[in-house]
Write a protein that holds these residues in place. Structure first.
Motif, PDB file in Angstrom:
ATOM      1  N   TYR A  96       0.880  -1.160   0.000  1.00  0.00           N
ATOM      2  CA  TYR A  96       0.000   0.000   0.000  1.00  0.00           C
ATOM      3  C   TYR A  96       0.923   1.217   0.000  1.00  0.00           C
ATOM      4  CZ  TYR A  96      -3.763   3.108   1.744  1.00  0.00           C
ATOM      5  OH  TYR A  96      -4.686   4.112   1.911  1.00  0.00           O
ATOM      6  N   THR A  97       1.066   1.858  -1.143  1.00  0.00           N
ATOM      7  CA  THR A  97       2.038   2.930  -1.309  1.00  0.00           C
ATOM      8  C   THR A  97       1.426   4.284  -1.025  1.00  0.00           C
ATOM      9  OG1 THR A  97       3.178   1.669  -3.036  1.00  0.00           O
ATOM     10  CG2 THR A  97       3.646   4.025  -2.906  1.00  0.00           C
ATOM     11  N   GLU A  98       2.069   5.044  -0.143  1.00  0.00           N
ATOM     12  CA  GLU A  98       1.654   6.411   0.104  1.00  0.00           C
ATOM     13  C   GLU A  98       2.884   7.245   0.404  1.00  0.00           C
ATOM     14  OE1 GLU A  98       0.189   5.322   4.653  1.00  0.00           O
ATOM     15  OE2 GLU A  98      -1.012   6.681   3.417  1.00  0.00           O
ATOM     16  N   THR A  99       2.827   8.502   0.049  1.00  0.00           N
ATOM     17  CA  THR A  99       3.957   9.393   0.252  1.00  0.00           C
ATOM     18  C   THR A  99       3.434  10.815   0.371  1.00  0.00           C
ATOM     19  OG1 THR A  99       6.116  10.065  -0.639  1.00  0.00           O
ATOM     20  CG2 THR A  99       4.337   9.741  -2.223  1.00  0.00           C
ATOM     21  N   THR A 100       4.342  11.774   0.488  1.00  0.00           N
ATOM     22  CA  THR A 100       3.932  13.176   0.550  1.00  0.00           C
ATOM     23  C   THR A 100       3.756  13.720  -0.863  1.00  0.00           C
ATOM     24  OG1 THR A 100       6.199  14.027   0.517  1.00  0.00           O
ATOM     25  CG2 THR A 100       5.250  13.463   2.669  1.00  0.00           C
ATOM     26  N   LEU A 101       3.103  14.859  -0.968  1.00  0.00           N
ATOM     27  CA  LEU A 101       2.857  15.454  -2.278  1.00  0.00           C
ATOM     28  C   LEU A 101       4.166  15.838  -2.961  1.00  0.00           C
ATOM     29  CD1 LEU A 101       0.655  16.452  -4.250  1.00  0.00           C
ATOM     30  CD2 LEU A 101       0.770  18.669  -3.119  1.00  0.00           C
ATOM     31  N   ILE A 102       5.056  16.494  -2.237  1.00  0.00           N
ATOM     32  CA  ILE A 102       6.328  16.936  -2.826  1.00  0.00           C
ATOM     33  C   ILE A 102       7.162  15.740  -3.255  1.00  0.00           C
ATOM     34  CG2 ILE A 102       8.472  18.193  -2.409  1.00  0.00           C
ATOM     35  CD1 ILE A 102       5.952  19.921  -2.660  1.00  0.00           C
ATOM     36  N   GLU A 103       7.229  14.716  -2.420  1.00  0.00           N
ATOM     37  CA  GLU A 103       8.008  13.526  -2.770  1.00  0.00           C
ATOM     38  C   GLU A 103       7.419  12.827  -3.988  1.00  0.00           C
ATOM     39  OE1 GLU A 103      10.895  10.621  -2.885  1.00  0.00           O
ATOM     40  OE2 GLU A 103      10.850  12.605  -1.939  1.00  0.00           O
ATOM     41  N   SER A 104       6.099  12.844  -4.108  1.00  0.00           N
ATOM     42  CA  SER A 104       5.474  12.204  -5.272  1.00  0.00           C
ATOM     43  C   SER A 104       5.892  12.901  -6.559  1.00  0.00           C
ATOM     44  CB  SER A 104       3.952  12.211  -5.135  1.00  0.00           C
ATOM     45  OG  SER A 104       3.416  13.514  -5.324  1.00  0.00           O
ATOM     46  N   TYR A 105       5.967  14.231  -6.537  1.00  0.00           N
ATOM     47  CA  TYR A 105       6.403  14.963  -7.723  1.00  0.00           C
ATOM     48  C   TYR A 105       7.863  14.656  -8.038  1.00  0.00           C
ATOM     49  CZ  TYR A 105       2.104  17.712  -7.239  1.00  0.00           C
ATOM     50  OH  TYR A 105       0.793  18.111  -7.155  1.00  0.00           O
ATOM     51  N   ALA A 106       8.686  14.502  -6.993  1.00  0.00           N
ATOM     52  CA  ALA A 106      10.091  14.148  -7.204  1.00  0.00           C
ATOM     53  C   ALA A 106      10.206  12.761  -7.830  1.00  0.00           C
ATOM     54  CB  ALA A 106      10.849  14.208  -5.876  1.00  0.00           C
ATOM     55  N   ILE A 107       9.394  11.819  -7.369  1.00  0.00           N
ATOM     56  CA  ILE A 107       9.398  10.466  -7.926  1.00  0.00           C
ATOM     57  C   ILE A 107       9.001  10.503  -9.389  1.00  0.00           C
ATOM     58  CG2 ILE A 107       8.247   8.216  -7.853  1.00  0.00           C
ATOM     59  CD1 ILE A 107       8.004   8.594  -4.812  1.00  0.00           C
ATOM     60  N   VAL A 108       7.957  11.265  -9.704  1.00  0.00           N
ATOM     61  CA  VAL A 108       7.487  11.368 -11.092  1.00  0.00           C
ATOM     62  C   VAL A 108       8.584  11.951 -11.975  1.00  0.00           C
ATOM     63  CG1 VAL A 108       5.851  12.534 -12.623  1.00  0.00           C
ATOM     64  CG2 VAL A 108       5.050  11.542 -10.486  1.00  0.00           C
ATOM     65  N   THR A 109       9.242  12.995 -11.512  1.00  0.00           N
ATOM     66  CA  THR A 109      10.303  13.634 -12.301  1.00  0.00           C
ATOM     67  C   THR A 109      11.455  12.675 -12.555  1.00  0.00           C
ATOM     68  OG1 THR A 109       9.741  15.809 -11.385  1.00  0.00           O
ATOM     69  CG2 THR A 109      11.906  15.570 -12.395  1.00  0.00           C
ATOM     70  N   ARG A 110      11.928  12.000 -11.502  1.00  0.00           N
ATOM     71  CA  ARG A 110      13.034  11.056 -11.659  1.00  0.00           C
ATOM     72  C   ARG A 110      12.658   9.929 -12.600  1.00  0.00           C
ATOM     73  NH1 ARG A 110      13.603  11.675  -5.917  1.00  0.00           N
ATOM     74  NH2 ARG A 110      12.518   9.689  -5.605  1.00  0.00           N
ATOM     75  N   TYR A 111      11.460   9.407 -12.426  1.00  0.00           N
ATOM     76  CA  TYR A 111      11.028   8.275 -13.241  1.00  0.00           C
ATOM     77  C   TYR A 111      10.948   8.647 -14.717  1.00  0.00           C
ATOM     78  CZ  TYR A 111       7.857   5.088 -15.587  1.00  0.00           C
ATOM     79  OH  TYR A 111       7.297   4.243 -16.503  1.00  0.00           O
ATOM     80  N   ILE A 112      10.298   9.756 -15.023  1.00  0.00           N
ATOM     81  CA  ILE A 112      10.128  10.140 -16.424  1.00  0.00           C
ATOM     82  C   ILE A 112      11.481  10.457 -17.066  1.00  0.00           C
ATOM     83  CG2 ILE A 112       9.072  11.826 -17.980  1.00  0.00           C
ATOM     84  CD1 ILE A 112       6.787  12.105 -16.041  1.00  0.00           C
ATOM     85  N   ASN A 113      12.386  11.086 -16.315  1.00  0.00           N
ATOM     86  CA  ASN A 113      13.718  11.356 -16.848  1.00  0.00           C
ATOM     87  C   ASN A 113      14.468  10.068 -17.159  1.00  0.00           C
ATOM     88  OD1 ASN A 113      14.108  14.091 -17.254  1.00  0.00           O
ATOM     89  ND2 ASN A 113      14.667  14.497 -15.136  1.00  0.00           N
ATOM     90  N   ARG A 114      14.375   9.090 -16.280  1.00  0.00           N
ATOM     91  CA  ARG A 114      15.094   7.833 -16.481  1.00  0.00           C
ATOM     92  C   ARG A 114      14.532   7.060 -17.660  1.00  0.00           C
ATOM     93  NH1 ARG A 114      16.247   5.289 -10.541  1.00  0.00           N
ATOM     94  NH2 ARG A 114      17.364   3.769 -11.812  1.00  0.00           N
ATOM     95  N   VAL A 115      13.226   7.106 -17.831  1.00  0.00           N
ATOM     96  CA  VAL A 115      12.627   6.476 -19.016  1.00  0.00           C
ATOM     97  C   VAL A 115      13.108   7.188 -20.273  1.00  0.00           C
ATOM     98  CG1 VAL A 115      10.476   6.054 -20.265  1.00  0.00           C
ATOM     99  CG2 VAL A 115      10.591   5.601 -17.823  1.00  0.00           C
ATOM    100  N   GLY A 116      13.129   8.517 -20.235  1.00  0.00           N
ATOM    101  CA  GLY A 116      13.549   9.285 -21.402  1.00  0.00           C
ATOM    102  C   GLY A 116      14.995   9.043 -21.777  1.00  0.00           C
TER     103      GLY A 116
END
Length: 380
Positions: A332-352
């Protein structure tokens, strides 16, 4: 039943481990057991008072906002009104989302018409277009080739999308797409309006097409006429840029943390309903102010498991569902709003950059055996 974990620097590790035998039919019963608990807790009952208050507020707040716009007249102070309209329209869109998921009324017809009036007439977004797109997302979140939310023309969300041949400039942009993703959301408002108009005017099936066209015309053309009648052309253009940009940005920032950077599902991998919804979704924990600002979308796990659950009950349901998932061995994954945006940024960059992300996308090359068990570990 073993738990296999890799020491990834961040994110979520997912592995499919063979079950002890050819199948695990009890997995299909996990959601049935959870649904029984949730239903007996009264968390699926309607909240008519809550929603009628919001439904009444929609025209009242809209009229007051238009009144303020008329009072200010041809002034640069209207930029603050543009911010207000962006906020109001997004909050109204959240209410239309609730109606589309049958959260407000028992009658499907009442919910349909409520969502149609709210979406088309007040927001300028086609209910028929959104319903077609969003239903496919809910059925298969993060499933490659099926979920439309990970199949966008300007951002690569999967390693396969990142390898599509592109001119050098576009390859550079894709390689740094995580940093461009959030600015691109400023165009989301314009895209929502354009996609809605294109859908209702195309040959694609749309129920109540004449009504949708009429409502969209009144909303979009009427709003444009209001802006250009009250404001000079230059101020009107700036006003619309701010209003549409912030509307799309607010919408995108509310939806982006929910699934981006969570595991991807190969097209042919079968997962039971509970794990299909929980493992691919991320909750954002915070105060009731955050609940209001995100329209309840921060409880994405609860919403995906029980789409018709009224928004006010999502916060109450979260502890029960979290405990059940923990007992069942489902992350059950939960995190803070700011950390979620950081995760999204890192993930999309790594895919790119063409990396096969070891924590977010291990299922892309996975071909699980029948009865596979999905187990996970939260980020360190």
């Amino acid at each position: 039943m073993a738990l296999e974990v890799d020491p990834a620097p961040a994110g979520t590790v997912v592995r499919a481990l063979p079950a002890e035998g050819p199948s695990r039919p009890e997995h299909a019963e996990d959601f049935t057991a959870l649904a029984s608990i949730v239903r007996s807790s009264g968390l699926l009952r309607r909240r008519y008072g809550y929603y009628w208050a919001k439904l009444i507020a929609v025209p009242v707040v809209t009229i007051l906002s238009i009144g303020l716009f008329l009072v200010l007249g041809d002034s640069w102070w209207q930029l603050f009104t543009a911010v207000l309209f962006a906020f109001v329209f997004t909050q109204i869109a959240f209410l239309g989302h609730d109606a589309a998921h049958r959260q407000i009324f028992r009658s499907g017809r009442w919910n349909d018409w409520t969502s149609l009036v709210i979406g088309n007439l007040f927001v300028g977004m086609s209910y028929g277009w959104w319903q077609h797109k969003h239903t496919r997302h809910h059925a298969n979140p993060n499933r490659e080739g099926v979920d439309p939310d990970i199949d966008l023309p300007v951002v690569a969300f999967t390693p396969a999308q990142a390898t599509v041949p592109r001119p050098p400039v576009f390859r550079w942009v894709i390689g740094h797409q995580g940093w461009f993703f959030f600015p691109i959301l400023l165009l989301e408002g314009l895209s929502l309006h354009a996609s809605s108009v294109r859908r209702v005017l195309s040959r694609a099936p749309v129920q109540r097409r004449p009504v949708e066209i009429a409502f969209l015309a009144v909303r979009i053309l009427g709003f444009l006429a209001l802006v250009f009648v009250v404001l000079s052309p230059g101020k009107a253009a700036v006003f619309l840029a701010v209003q549409l940009g912030l509307f799309g940005f607010y919408m995108g920032m509310s939806f982006a943390p929910n699934h981006k950077g969570m595991p991807l599902v190969p097209h042919d991998l079968k997962i039971d309903f509970l794990r299909r919804q929980v493992l691919m979704s991320r909750n954002i924990h915070g105060s009731r102010v955050l609940d209001f600002m995100m329209g309840g979308l921060n409880y994405q796990i609860e919403h995906h498991l029980f789409p018709s659950m009224p928004r006010p009950h999502l916060r109450r349901a979260a502890p029960t569902i979290r405990e059940f998932c923990t007992t069942a061995g489902v992350l059950y994954t939960e995190t803070t709003l700011i950390e979620s945006y950081a995760i999204v940024t890192r993930y999309i960059n790594r895919v790119g950059l063409g990396e096969k992300d070891p924590f977010a996308c291990p299922l892309v090359e996975l071909r699980a055996t029948p009865g596979a068990i999905i187990l996970t570990r939260p980020r360190a």
